[in-house]
Design a protein around this motif. Structure first.
Motif, short mmCIF file in Angstrom:
data_model
loop_
_atom_site.label_atom_id
_atom_site.label_comp_id
_atom_site.label_asym_id
_atom_site.label_seq_id
_atom_site.Cartn_x
_atom_site.Cartn_y
_atom_site.Cartn_z
N TYR A 35 -41.46 -55.64 -24.64
CA TYR A 35 -42.83 -55.34 -25.06
C TYR A 35 -43.71 -56.56 -24.79
N LYS A 73 -41.44 -59.33 -26.74
CA LYS A 73 -40.25 -58.96 -27.53
C LYS A 73 -39.32 -58.13 -26.67
N ALA A 128 -36.84 -55.57 -26.52
CA ALA A 128 -36.39 -54.55 -27.45
C ALA A 128 -35.11 -53.86 -26.99
N HIS A 186 -30.10 -50.09 -37.55
CA HIS A 186 -31.05 -50.59 -38.54
C HIS A 186 -32.47 -50.49 -37.98
N THR A 187 -33.47 -50.52 -38.85
CA THR A 187 -34.86 -50.53 -38.40
C THR A 187 -35.08 -51.71 -37.45
N GLY A 188 -35.70 -51.44 -36.34
CA GLY A 188 -35.98 -52.51 -35.38
C GLY A 188 -34.85 -52.75 -34.38
N SER A 189 -33.79 -51.93 -34.45
CA SER A 189 -32.64 -52.16 -33.55
C SER A 189 -32.90 -51.66 -32.13
N GLY A 190 -33.96 -50.86 -31.95
CA GLY A 190 -34.31 -50.42 -30.59
C GLY A 190 -34.16 -48.92 -30.35
N LYS A 191 -33.89 -48.15 -31.41
CA LYS A 191 -33.65 -46.71 -31.25
C LYS A 191 -34.85 -45.99 -30.63
N SER A 192 -36.03 -46.19 -31.23
CA SER A 192 -37.23 -45.48 -30.74
C SER A 192 -37.57 -45.91 -29.32
N THR A 193 -37.42 -47.20 -29.07
CA THR A 193 -37.71 -47.71 -27.72
C THR A 193 -36.77 -47.03 -26.71
P1 ADP Z 1 -36.09 -48.74 -34.26
O1 ADP Z 1 -36.54 -47.44 -33.71
O2 ADP Z 1 -34.59 -48.91 -34.21
O3 ADP Z 1 -36.63 -49.03 -35.63
P2 ADP Z 1 -37.87 -49.92 -32.31
O4 ADP Z 1 -37.43 -49.43 -30.98
O5 ADP Z 1 -39.06 -49.29 -32.94
O6 ADP Z 1 -36.63 -49.91 -33.31
O7 ADP Z 1 -38.17 -51.48 -32.19
C1 ADP Z 1 -37.32 -52.39 -31.50
C2 ADP Z 1 -37.97 -53.77 -31.54
O8 ADP Z 1 -39.17 -53.74 -30.74
C3 ADP Z 1 -38.40 -54.24 -32.91
O9 ADP Z 1 -38.20 -55.63 -32.99
C4 ADP Z 1 -39.87 -53.91 -32.97
O10 ADP Z 1 -40.56 -54.80 -33.81
C5 ADP Z 1 -40.29 -54.11 -31.52
N1 ADP Z 1 -41.42 -53.22 -31.16
C6 ADP Z 1 -41.47 -51.88 -31.30
N2 ADP Z 1 -42.64 -51.39 -30.85
C7 ADP Z 1 -43.35 -52.46 -30.41
C8 ADP Z 1 -44.64 -52.64 -29.80
N3 ADP Z 1 -45.43 -51.60 -29.56
N4 ADP Z 1 -45.03 -53.89 -29.48
C9 ADP Z 1 -44.22 -54.95 -29.71
N5 ADP Z 1 -43.00 -54.85 -30.26
C10 ADP Z 1 -42.56 -53.64 -30.60
#
Ligand code: ADP
Length: 272
Positions: free
Chosen positions: A12, A20, A22, A41-48
């Motif tokens: 990102y 970052k 991800a 865990h939250t922030g592990s990269g699932k949504s990305t």
């Molecule tokens: P999860 O879905 O597992 O909670 P995310 O994929 O949302 O994890 O996030 C993975 C990492 O990328 C986290 O450290 C989050 O803070 C970071 N992140 C997510 N979206 C953004 C963004 N739009 N800009 C910068 N960092 C991001």
């Protein structure tokens, strides 16, 4: 229709103070028809990760093949990919906006330029697949219960007749009954179609009860990938990365209920 990721990375805001990474060097393959859970865990990269599956995010490095074709290749039909890989976001009901449920579910097919009859046919089929009661088809989506709203929103994606359905935390914010209803419905859907279902969750219980395979994400990396029994045998490592290990007994019961032969005691989980 398989999805294959090779050395996939995602960063990102590269080159800024907010940079970052991800996703780090993700390799995986998901064959058609599999029911996969992605946990972490939250922030592990699932949504990305899941936003790469339908091309919403473009990898910073590495490759993604859909049905053997490199989606980053020249001339690749991204629009088609988006209709084949349906993504249901968290709290999908926030995207409901039409006057009634049927019109809302029709929105996707209508956008594809299909006739009104065909749109309605697909919408009805999709609503039926998620067990949405017909008596509410003409109701405003805003008047529905939480669980029904979510069903309607999932139907909106199914109306595109995707080959792959990706659900990001589909039970977030629902009460235990609503949660069970949605997951049972998703399981039913998977059993009755050849759709690949990818379920993102931070709940070990939800995952243990339904999926064939678990991918564990940790700090942007794939930590484990395998059958539930195998992945849960690493429960001490899972505990270290904040994944609900105190409920390991519950998880083992859930696996046993699905006919998986496992032995548990207070300290270890082993294959029997
Ligand atoms: P999860 O879905 O597992 O909670 P995310 O994929 O949302 O994890 O996030 C993975 C990492 O990328 C986290 O450290 C989050 O803070 C970071 N992140 C997510 N979206 C953004 C963004 N739009 N800009 C910068 N960092 C991001």
């Amino acid at each position: 229709m398989s999805i294959k990721l090779e050395h996939l990375n995602y960063v990102y805001s590269p080159g800024t103070a907010y940079e970052k990474q991800a996703l780090k060097d993700i390799n995986l393959e998901i064959p058609q028809g599999e029911f996969v859970g992605i946990i972490g865990h939250t922030g592990s990269g699932k949504s990305t990760l899941i936003q790469h599956f339908n091309g919403l995010l473009k990898a910073s490095g590495g490759a993604l093949y859909y049905n053997g074709e490199n989606i980053y290749g020249d001339g690749y039909n991204m629009k088609q990919l988006r209709s084949q890989v349906g993504l249901v976001f968290q709290y999908p009901e926030h995207q409901l906006f039409e006057v009634d449920v049927l019109s809302d579910v029709c929105f996707g097919p209508k956008n594809q330029g299909l006739s009104s009859e065909e749109c309605e046919k697909r919408a009805r089929e999709a609503l039926e697949l998620v067990g949405f009661p017909e008596k509410y088809y003409r109701q405003s989506p805003f008047e529905l219960s939480g669980g029904q709203k979510r069903r309607a929103a999932i139907a909106g994606v199914l109306a595109m007749r995707p080959s792959v359905l990706v659900l990001d935390e589909p039970t977030a914010g629902l009460d235990p009954k609503g949660r069970d209803d949605i997951l049972n419905q998703v399981e039913h859907l998977h059993k009755n179609t050849n759709m690949t279902v990818i379920l993102v969750s931070h709940s070990m219980e939800d995952i243990a009860r339904y999926v064939d395979r678990i991918i564990v994400m940790n700090q942007g990396e794939k930590m484990f990938d395998g059958k539930p029994k195998k992945v849960f045998s690493h429960y001490r490592d899972l505990e270290k990365v904040g994944l609900a290990a105190p409920r390991v007994t519950y998880i083992m019961h859930a696996l046993k209920a699905r006919g998986m032969n496992v032995r548990t005691d207070a300290t270890t989980v082993e294959e029997a």
